[in-house]
Design a protein around this motif. Structure first.
Motif, short mmCIF file in Angstrom:
data_model
loop_
_atom_site.label_atom_id
_atom_site.label_comp_id
_atom_site.label_asym_id
_atom_site.label_seq_id
_atom_site.Cartn_x
_atom_site.Cartn_y
_atom_site.Cartn_z
N CYS A 157 11.41 1.03 -21.13
CA CYS A 157 10.15 1.76 -20.93
C CYS A 157 10.28 2.81 -19.83
CB CYS A 157 9.02 0.81 -20.58
SG CYS A 157 8.48 -0.23 -21.94
N SER A 158 11.07 2.50 -18.80
CA SER A 158 11.22 3.46 -17.71
C SER A 158 12.01 4.68 -18.13
CB SER A 158 11.89 2.79 -16.50
OG SER A 158 13.23 2.44 -16.82
N LYS A 159 12.74 4.60 -19.23
CA LYS A 159 13.51 5.76 -19.70
C LYS A 159 12.69 6.67 -20.61
CE LYS A 159 17.83 3.28 -19.36
NZ LYS A 159 18.91 2.61 -20.08
N ILE A 160 11.48 6.25 -20.94
CA ILE A 160 10.61 7.06 -21.80
C ILE A 160 9.92 8.12 -20.95
CG2 ILE A 160 8.61 7.00 -23.35
CD1 ILE A 160 11.06 5.61 -24.50
N HIS A 161 9.97 9.37 -21.42
CA HIS A 161 9.33 10.48 -20.72
C HIS A 161 7.81 10.31 -20.83
CE1 HIS A 161 8.17 14.63 -19.83
NE2 HIS A 161 9.29 14.65 -19.13
N PRO A 162 7.05 10.66 -19.77
CA PRO A 162 5.59 10.50 -19.82
C PRO A 162 4.92 11.18 -21.01
CG PRO A 162 6.28 10.95 -17.58
CD PRO A 162 7.50 11.09 -18.44
N THR A 180 -9.37 3.77 1.32
CA THR A 180 -7.97 4.10 1.53
C THR A 180 -7.46 4.88 0.33
OG1 THR A 180 -7.30 2.01 0.56
CG2 THR A 180 -7.54 2.07 2.95
N ARG A 181 -6.65 5.84 0.61
CA ARG A 181 -6.14 6.69 -0.46
C ARG A 181 -5.11 5.92 -1.27
NH1 ARG A 181 -2.94 12.34 -0.16
NH2 ARG A 181 -3.28 12.86 -2.33
N ILE A 182 -5.27 5.98 -2.57
CA ILE A 182 -4.33 5.30 -3.44
C ILE A 182 -3.03 6.08 -3.43
CG2 ILE A 182 -3.88 4.59 -5.81
CD1 ILE A 182 -6.90 4.40 -6.18
N SER A 183 -1.95 5.36 -3.21
CA SER A 183 -0.66 6.04 -3.13
C SER A 183 -0.28 6.59 -4.51
CB SER A 183 0.41 5.07 -2.64
OG SER A 183 0.56 4.03 -3.59
N GLN A 184 0.35 7.73 -4.48
CA GLN A 184 0.79 8.34 -5.72
C GLN A 184 1.97 7.55 -6.26
OE1 GLN A 184 -0.57 10.87 -7.31
NE2 GLN A 184 -2.16 11.13 -5.77
N ARG A 185 1.82 7.09 -7.49
CA ARG A 185 2.89 6.32 -8.09
C ARG A 185 3.78 7.23 -8.91
NH1 ARG A 185 0.35 1.10 -10.80
NH2 ARG A 185 -0.52 2.71 -12.10
N ASN A 186 4.98 6.77 -9.09
CA ASN A 186 5.96 7.49 -9.88
C ASN A 186 5.52 7.49 -11.34
OD1 ASN A 186 8.27 8.64 -10.84
ND2 ASN A 186 9.63 7.03 -10.11
N PRO A 187 5.60 8.62 -12.04
CA PRO A 187 5.19 8.65 -13.45
C PRO A 187 5.97 7.67 -14.33
CG PRO A 187 5.46 10.87 -12.63
CD PRO A 187 5.94 9.95 -11.56
#
Length: 195
Positions: free
Chosen positions: A85-90, A14-21
């Motif tokens: 952590c979610s506010k940190i840019h990749p 099964t294809r792994i779903s693309q997660r949000n960065p």
């Protein structure tokens, strides 16, 4: 009926779903935090064992069994850290981890202090991101102002000023002609070469 059909070996993966960065960054940073907490606990246990060994002169370390992880941060603090952590840019994920590891190696904090240290690193990165965004915003504003001012400049350039058509005598004109300059009335003192 074959035995392989009972198992799911033959099914395509099964294809792994693309997660949000941002989710991946938050997950990576929180994994780093939990790993550093485990390492700090391990070092603390080793220090305690060494202290007991020195104090008693006997090593009972082989008898002791330790829990997997005895210290855990509170759920409220974990949620705050995940939000930060979610506010940190990749693109800042790697530098944040490197800075966190550098501070851990530098200060060798206790287990309870690690989450505060992690929070300070996240705040530092968030401030840096904010400063860069403001700088980009100013650069965009500057570029748009320059574009409008250039259009005004081209409009104004039709009226030209000729600097050579003037009734004002200058020193350079006198030097070019080889004549003695007349007495100046300007506020600056007059300098002459003694011949």
């Amino acid at each position: 009926m074959s035995l392989a059909s009972w198992f799911r070996w033959n099914e395509p993966p099964t294809r792994i779903s693309q997660r949000n960065p941002t989710e991946m960054v938050a997950e990576t940073l929180m994994m780093e935090l939990s790993w550093q907490i485990k390492q700090a606990e391990k070092q603390q246990r080793e220090r305690e064992n060494e202290y007991r060994k020195i104090k008693t002169g006997v090593d009972y370390g082989w008898l002791v069994s330790y829990p997997k992880q005895s210290y855990d941060i509170s759920p409220g603090e974990r949620l705050q850290l995940e939000d930060m952590c979610s506010k940190i840019h990749p693109s800042y994920c790697g530098p944040v981890i490197l800075r966190f590891r550098q501070l851990i190696a530098e200060y060798e904090p206790e287990v309870q202090e690690i989450s505060r240290l992690f929070r300070s690193v996240l705040q530092e990165a968030a401030e840096k991101i904010k400063e860069e965004e403001e700088a980009k915003k100013l650069a965009r504003q500057w570029n748009t102002k320059n574009k409008t001012s250039l259009s005004l400049t081209t409009f104004k350039s039709r009226s030209r000023i000729s600097p050579f058509i003037s009734d004002i005598k200058t020193i350079s004109e006198d030097v070019e002609r080889g004549t003695q300059p007349t007495r100046r009335v300007w506020s600056m003192p007059e300098f002459r070469n003694a011949k």
